[in-house]
Design a protein around this motif. Structure first.
Motif, PDB file in Angstrom:
ATOM      1  N   ALA A 295      -8.239 -15.813  28.028  1.00  0.00           N
ATOM      2  CA  ALA A 295      -9.093 -16.854  28.602  1.00  0.00           C
ATOM      3  C   ALA A 295     -10.551 -16.414  28.722  1.00  0.00           C
ATOM      4  CB  ALA A 295      -8.559 -17.248  29.977  1.00  0.00           C
ATOM      5  N   ALA A 296     -10.817 -15.132  28.442  1.00  0.00           N
ATOM      6  CA  ALA A 296     -12.168 -14.593  28.606  1.00  0.00           C
ATOM      7  C   ALA A 296     -13.026 -14.758  27.356  1.00  0.00           C
ATOM      8  CB  ALA A 296     -12.093 -13.119  28.987  1.00  0.00           C
ATOM      9  N   GLN A 297     -12.605 -15.609  26.417  1.00  0.00           N
ATOM     10  CA  GLN A 297     -13.373 -15.889  25.201  1.00  0.00           C
ATOM     11  C   GLN A 297     -13.681 -14.606  24.425  1.00  0.00           C
ATOM     12  OE1 GLN A 297     -16.784 -18.158  26.559  1.00  0.00           O
ATOM     13  NE2 GLN A 297     -15.617 -20.065  26.567  1.00  0.00           N
ATOM     14  N   LEU A 298     -12.630 -13.973  23.988  1.00  0.00           N
ATOM     15  CA  LEU A 298     -12.730 -12.688  23.299  1.00  0.00           C
ATOM     16  C   LEU A 298     -12.933 -12.868  21.801  1.00  0.00           C
ATOM     17  CD1 LEU A 298      -9.734 -10.908  25.066  1.00  0.00           C
ATOM     18  CD2 LEU A 298     -12.163 -10.726  25.652  1.00  0.00           C
ATOM     19  N   ASP A 299     -13.505 -11.843  21.184  1.00  0.00           N
ATOM     20  CA  ASP A 299     -13.542 -11.747  19.725  1.00  0.00           C
ATOM     21  C   ASP A 299     -12.327 -10.991  19.207  1.00  0.00           C
ATOM     22  OD1 ASP A 299     -16.152 -12.937  19.471  1.00  0.00           O
ATOM     23  OD2 ASP A 299     -16.991 -11.040  20.193  1.00  0.00           O
ATOM     24  N   ALA A 300     -11.857 -10.009  19.987  1.00  0.00           N
ATOM     25  CA  ALA A 300     -10.781  -9.141  19.522  1.00  0.00           C
ATOM     26  C   ALA A 300     -10.026  -8.558  20.703  1.00  0.00           C
ATOM     27  CB  ALA A 300     -11.354  -8.005  18.664  1.00  0.00           C
ATOM     28  N   VAL A 301      -8.799  -8.164  20.434  1.00  0.00           N
ATOM     29  CA  VAL A 301      -8.015  -7.420  21.421  1.00  0.00           C
ATOM     30  C   VAL A 301      -7.518  -6.126  20.797  1.00  0.00           C
ATOM     31  CG1 VAL A 301      -7.257  -9.455  22.719  1.00  0.00           C
ATOM     32  CG2 VAL A 301      -5.845  -8.599  20.829  1.00  0.00           C
ATOM     33  N   VAL A 302      -7.355  -5.133  21.653  1.00  0.00           N
ATOM     34  CA  VAL A 302      -6.731  -3.869  21.271  1.00  0.00           C
ATOM     35  C   VAL A 302      -5.457  -3.760  22.088  1.00  0.00           C
ATOM     36  CG1 VAL A 302      -6.953  -1.366  21.217  1.00  0.00           C
ATOM     37  CG2 VAL A 302      -8.955  -2.813  20.752  1.00  0.00           C
ATOM     38  N   ILE A 303      -4.317  -3.674  21.403  1.00  0.00           N
ATOM     39  CA  ILE A 303      -3.008  -3.709  22.066  1.00  0.00           C
ATOM     40  C   ILE A 303      -2.442  -2.298  22.140  1.00  0.00           C
ATOM     41  CG2 ILE A 303      -0.651  -4.581  21.913  1.00  0.00           C
ATOM     42  CD1 ILE A 303      -1.810  -7.057  20.481  1.00  0.00           C
ATOM     43  N   ALA A 304      -2.231  -1.824  23.373  1.00  0.00           N
ATOM     44  CA  ALA A 304      -1.709  -0.473  23.590  1.00  0.00           C
ATOM     45  C   ALA A 304      -0.584  -0.507  24.617  1.00  0.00           C
ATOM     46  CB  ALA A 304      -2.827   0.454  24.045  1.00  0.00           C
ATOM     47  N   THR A 305       0.288  -1.465  24.472  1.00  0.00           N
ATOM     48  CA  THR A 305       1.445  -1.627  25.352  1.00  0.00           C
ATOM     49  C   THR A 305       2.634  -0.862  24.766  1.00  0.00           C
ATOM     50  OG1 THR A 305       2.020  -3.617  24.128  1.00  0.00           O
ATOM     51  CG2 THR A 305       0.664  -3.897  26.103  1.00  0.00           C
ATOM     52  N   PRO A 306       3.780  -0.800  25.461  1.00  0.00           N
ATOM     53  CA  PRO A 306       4.967  -0.194  24.860  1.00  0.00           C
ATOM     54  C   PRO A 306       5.334  -0.887  23.548  1.00  0.00           C
ATOM     55  CG  PRO A 306       5.274  -0.437  27.210  1.00  0.00           C
ATOM     56  CD  PRO A 306       3.995  -1.151  26.874  1.00  0.00           C
ATOM     57  N   PRO A 307       5.877  -0.140  22.575  1.00  0.00           N
ATOM     58  CA  PRO A 307       6.154  -0.697  21.243  1.00  0.00           C
ATOM     59  C   PRO A 307       7.042  -1.928  21.231  1.00  0.00           C
ATOM     60  CG  PRO A 307       6.277   1.688  21.174  1.00  0.00           C
ATOM     61  CD  PRO A 307       6.120   1.309  22.630  1.00  0.00           C
ATOM     62  N   THR A 308       7.908  -2.074  22.237  1.00  0.00           N
ATOM     63  CA  THR A 308       8.792  -3.236  22.262  1.00  0.00           C
ATOM     64  C   THR A 308       8.027  -4.554  22.311  1.00  0.00           C
ATOM     65  OG1 THR A 308       8.972  -2.931  24.652  1.00  0.00           O
ATOM     66  CG2 THR A 308      10.765  -2.044  23.297  1.00  0.00           C
ATOM     67  N   SER A 309       6.789  -4.522  22.788  1.00  0.00           N
ATOM     68  CA  SER A 309       6.004  -5.757  22.924  1.00  0.00           C
ATOM     69  C   SER A 309       4.929  -5.918  21.855  1.00  0.00           C
ATOM     70  CB  SER A 309       5.347  -5.803  24.313  1.00  0.00           C
ATOM     71  OG  SER A 309       4.444  -4.723  24.469  1.00  0.00           O
ATOM     72  N   HIS A 310       4.775  -4.944  20.959  1.00  0.00           N
ATOM     73  CA  HIS A 310       3.672  -4.990  19.995  1.00  0.00           C
ATOM     74  C   HIS A 310       3.676  -6.262  19.148  1.00  0.00           C
ATOM     75  CE1 HIS A 310       2.748  -0.376  19.906  1.00  0.00           C
ATOM     76  NE2 HIS A 310       2.495  -0.938  21.065  1.00  0.00           N
ATOM     77  N   ALA A 311       4.819  -6.576  18.560  1.00  0.00           N
ATOM     78  CA  ALA A 311       4.869  -7.719  17.646  1.00  0.00           C
ATOM     79  C   ALA A 311       4.598  -9.023  18.382  1.00  0.00           C
ATOM     80  CB  ALA A 311       6.232  -7.772  16.948  1.00  0.00           C
ATOM     81  N   GLU A 312       5.225  -9.215  19.517  1.00  0.00           N
ATOM     82  CA  GLU A 312       5.052 -10.460  20.269  1.00  0.00           C
ATOM     83  C   GLU A 312       3.593 -10.663  20.675  1.00  0.00           C
ATOM     84  OE1 GLU A 312       5.948 -12.372  24.655  1.00  0.00           O
ATOM     85  OE2 GLU A 312       6.917 -10.480  24.087  1.00  0.00           O
TER      86      GLU A 312
END
Length: 325
Positions: free
Chosen positions: A61-78
């Motif tokens: 909701a913060a009007q982003l250009d990009a995200v960097v995902i560093a969560t546990p691998p089980t959630s990467h794809a979702e």
């Protein structure tokens, strides 16, 4: 122009990413998302102006250009799929997914939506791997025949006794490097476990044979890569000689003999932080709309190899259970 970035997940590795992002001239860390309040509290030390929220939806909701995902691998794809659907570019940590079909879905979605989407295969941004790839590409080694790598941690980690967890935690590093040096498809991938150590063996369509040793509870720390060609051998030892790649040959006509290696030259490496290189590359790709060095299709290739290796480990475990005592 600054890229408005949201960091999703702020555990141990997430903090490393935040450290690099927060001091990068191209990035503005707008928001950090993590369900753990204690982790979010630490964010203020690196990015005091960033919003701290518990979920991806609130971050988006913060009007982003990009995200960097560093969560546990089980959630990467979702999380990758949800971010792509929200219209932002994505850098997702390895492994891209825990199943080939999920990885394939992510890669297809990124292509269909025209997003910059990259998997964090960190070693691909290490100057040693860049040098090895250049040597292979220029034919300096001759025809690549064998790839060997060892990745052993000297400290026991949570889950370090689980061979499947070790495979998915450490395997992406060296499988990504193997793909960079020889991008031909894997004809076979097998794996075996002995004690706390895993060995992954692969044969590529080119004929290259690969052997990768992995362990997360070793008495000693070892991290090295060796590439053997028909003319020369090159190797990099991250622990013993992290500042150089060694290029050598033998007196004999074949490197497959036991002849002693003769060092030809030592290639000095620049002193750079691979994580900073990776982040800079991602931000450049976002700004310039250029394809990344490690696209999600590379993540798919690695996940497919990991899945094949995991099936072999499962078969070995079941076979041992079925064997009479």
């Amino acid at each position: 122009m600054s890229v408005r970035v949201g960091l999703i997940g702020c555990g141990v590795w997430g903090e490393n990413l935040l450290r690099v992002l927060s001091c990068h001239a191209q990035a503005e860390v707008v928001v950090v998302a993590d369900p753990n309040a204690a982790r979010l509290e630490r964010v203020r030390y690196f990015a005091p102006s960033a919003r701290r929220v518990p979920s991806l939806d609130e971050a988006l909701a913060a009007q982003l250009d990009a995200v960097v995902i560093a969560t546990p691998p089980t959630s990467h794809a979702e999380l990758t799929l949800r971010a792509l659907d929200a219209g932002v570019d994505v850098l997702v940590e390895k492994p891209l997914a825990l199943a080939p079909e999920d990885a394939e879905r992510c890669a297809a979605r990124a292509e269909a939506l025209g997003r910059v989407a990259m998997v964090g295969h960190l070693l691909r941004y290490h100057p040693a791997v860049t040098t090895l790839a250049e040597l292979c590409g220029a034919g300096e080694l001759g025809e690549v025949e064998r790839f060997s790598a060892t990745r052993r941690s000297a400290r026991a980690l949570a889950g370090s006794a689980d061979p499947h967890a070790t495979l998915w935690a450490l395997g992406p590093h060296d499988l990504a490097v193997l793909g960079a040096l020889d991008p031909t498809p894997a004809r076979s991938v097998v794996a075996s476990v002995r004690g706390a150590s895993i060995t992954v063996a692969a044969r590529l369509a080119s004929g290259t044979q690969a052997r990768i040793s992995l362990c997360r509870s070793s008495p000693t720390k070892e991290r090295w890569t060796r590439v053997m060609g028909s003319r020369r051998v090159a190797w990099f030892d991250e622990v013993q000689s992290p500042e150089s790649v060694i290029l050598a040959t033998t007196r004999g006509s074949s490197l497959l003999t036991e002849d002693p290696l003769i060092i030809e030259r030592e290639i000095r490496l620049p002193s750079v932080d691979p994580l900073a290189v990776e982040i800079s590359h991602f931000l450049d790709c976002v700004e310039n709309r250029t394809p990344p060095l490690t696209p999600l299709t590379e993540g798919v290739t690695v996940v497919r190899a990991l899945a094949r290796a995991e099936r072999a480990l499962t078969a070995q475990t079941l076979g041992a259970m079925a064997s009479p005592a």
